[in-house]
Design an enzyme around this catalytic site. Structure first.
Site, PDB file in Angstrom:
ATOM      1  N   GLY A   1       5.782   0.418  -0.443  1.00  0.00           N
ATOM      2  CA  GLY A   1       4.479   0.143  -0.234  1.00  0.00           C
ATOM      3  C   GLY A   1       4.317  -1.111   0.219  1.00  0.00           C
TER       4      GLY A   1
ATOM      5  N   GLU B   1       4.871  -6.411  -7.741  1.00  0.00           N
ATOM      6  CA  GLU B   1       5.612  -5.561  -8.660  1.00  0.00           C
ATOM      7  C   GLU B   1       6.440  -6.314  -9.250  1.00  0.00           C
ATOM      8  OE1 GLU B   1       4.914  -1.786  -5.755  1.00  0.00           O
ATOM      9  OE2 GLU B   1       6.492  -2.621  -5.987  1.00  0.00           O
TER      10      GLU B   1
END
Length: 223
Positions: free
Chosen positions: A101, A107
């Site tokens: 993504g 992240e």
């Protein structure tokens, strides 16, 4: 069970796993992607039990705020108690490939700052050797060609992910044809290429726990 049903089941299992950790001052790290979205929807049912969240993407921030869940800047919090996120692949040592993504950098930052990293995935994501899923690399735009040539030297086939700009304003190369036998070493080697922001290997900081949705129920794997 369908893949969507497995994702829903593991999102619900993640809530049950973290409920004992939720206190008035708890900050929850939240990842990005389809499984993380289901987790966000479940987390909203318990939003009065904890302080707020740190999100790994603009998309997750919008979804969290849409549920009325506070979202803080990572720089504004002292501790992230637990980080919940999906993965594109996991091996049995809980090394991951993430970045499908295009949110891999944020992240990785949130994961690095979290006390506990809980990965949630359906059983199709568990593999013996990482690399069937192309490895995402976030690159500074002017360095894309240089980085691609260096990745070829490492045995990969980089492909520019067209029409994708990360939340950081950068571009993505997806690297095919890698058999990742030493994830930690490869993660470091790629990150040492000038122009790489980071790569989608989460091996230097793997998951601590993998909650895996299977047709036989939720399986818990620990590092």
């Amino acid at each position: 069970m369908t893949q969507d049903e497995l994702k829903q089941a593991v999102a619900e299992a993640a809530i049950e796993y973290i409920l004992p950790m939720l206190k008035a001052d708890t900050i929850v790290g939240v990842g990005t992607g389809s499984t993380a979205n289901l987790f966000i929807d479940e987390l909203a049912k318990h939003k009065h039990r904890f302080d707020g969240t740190v999100a790994s993407s603009e998309a997750s921030t919008l979804r969290l705020k849409g549920h009325g869940i506070p979202v803080y800047s990572l720089n504004a919090v002292n501790e992230v108690r637990v980080y919940i996120d999906g993965a594109d692949e996991s091996d049995h040592h809980l090394n991951l490939i993430k970045g499908g993504g295009a949110a891999l950098t944020r992240e990785k930052i949130v994961a690095a700052c979290s006390d506990l990293f809980v990965c949630i995935a359906d059983e199709s994501k568990l593999v013996d050797v990482l690399g069937a899923f192309p490895l995402p690399i976030e690159v500074i735009p002017m360095a894309r060609g240089h980085v691609a040539r260096e990745l070829v030297k490492l045995g990969g086939t980089p492909v520019y992910r067209e029409n994708v700009i990360t939340d950081n304003g950068n571009q993505i190369l997806d690297v095919y044809n890698l058999d990742i036998l030493d994830p930690v070493a490869l993660e470091k080697s790629i990150n040492n290429i000038v122009g790489v922001v980071t790569n989608g290997l989460f091996a230097a900081r793997p998951a601590d726990v993998l909650l895996l949705g299977t047709k036989d129920g939720i399986k818990t794997l620990e590092k």
